[in-house]
Design an enzyme around this catalytic site. Structure first.
Site, PDB file in Angstrom:
ATOM      1  N   SER A  74      26.463  10.060  20.355  1.00 20.67           N
ATOM      2  CA  SER A  74      25.732   9.059  21.128  1.00 20.67           C
ATOM      3  C   SER A  74      25.423   9.514  22.551  1.00 20.67           C
ATOM      4  O   SER A  74      24.396   9.139  23.117  1.00 20.67           O
ATOM      5  CB  SER A  74      26.518   7.744  21.161  1.00 20.67           C
ATOM      6  N   HIS A 134      28.087   6.514  26.669  1.00 19.24           N
ATOM      7  CA  HIS A 134      26.667   6.169  26.577  1.00 19.24           C
ATOM      8  C   HIS A 134      26.019   6.188  27.961  1.00 19.24           C
ATOM      9  O   HIS A 134      24.934   6.757  28.150  1.00 19.24           O
ATOM     10  CB  HIS A 134      26.499   4.777  25.962  1.00 19.24           C
TER      11      HIS A 134
END
Length: 209
Positions: A74, A134
């Site tokens: 991610s 993230h």
């Protein structure tokens, strides 16, 4: 978190995922978003941005949540996603549908930040998502995107922006490396696990019987 001395794990964690859904979603997003950049800027630029996000994500997650198990690509996916904003910044006048892309980026950002806040503070179930990875991947994608992506028409202020982005990214990475290397164990980080691979394999196989 227990084998931070194996430095390659700060990158190799992106190769493992928590399940098929996690893997497929990441593959789909990086394929679609990466191809849109790769067609114009080339595969090696997109690859560099991806790796920059993976590294930034692991360093940030390790420092902010030292007991957190991190898996998945991610950080790299977020880097590719927010490199599109860097692309808009560099090539705004030369791009078609720039307002559409900007609105889409803003919608994605608002939705993602809203979910991250709810998942971290509003949900009754403890979050197992690395939101800091993230965030760090997104910041890395924006900064390194400005450095790596093709600038179709170079302007003076963009040259300044290039150097500022490079300085900020390198500084953040160095700070992350220093903190990961110097913060104390076990006062901050968990104790290191020095179990060799053969022993871990034997334990795993015995658990299956």
């Amino acid at each position: 978190p227990y084998r931070r001395y194996e430095a390659w794990r700060y990158l190799s964690y992106a190769l493992i995922h928590s399940g098929y859904v996690h893997l497929v979603v990441n593959l789909a997003m990086q394929t679609v978003l990466g191809l849109l950049l790769e067609l114009v800027h080339g595969w090696w630029r997109v690859g560099a941005i991806y790796l920059a996000g993976v590294l930034a994500g692991s360093l940030a997650q390790s420092v902010t949540q030292p007991h957190f198990f991190l898996a998945g690509a991610s950080g790299g996916v977020y880097a590719i996603t927010y490199a599109h904003i860097g692309n808009l910044l560099l090539n705004w006048s030369e791009m078609q549908f720039r307002w559409v892309q900007l609105v889409l980026c803003l919608v994605v950002t608002v939705a993602d930040v809203s979910y991250a806040l709810w998942d971290s503070y509003g949900s009754s179930v403890q979050s197992n998502t690395g939101h800091m990875a993230h965030l760090a991947g997104a910041v890395a994608g924006l900064l390194v995107g400005i450095n790596m992506l093709r600038n179709l028409k170079l302007r003076r202020w963009e040259r300044v922006c290039w150097w500022v982005s490079l300085f900020v990214y390198v500084t953040l990475i160095l700070v992350g490396i220093i903190l990961n290397a110097t913060l104390p164990v076990p006062e901050f980080f968990p104790d290191n696990d020095y179990t060799d691979f053969a022993t871990m394999k034997a334990r795993f196989l015995s658990s299956l019987t």
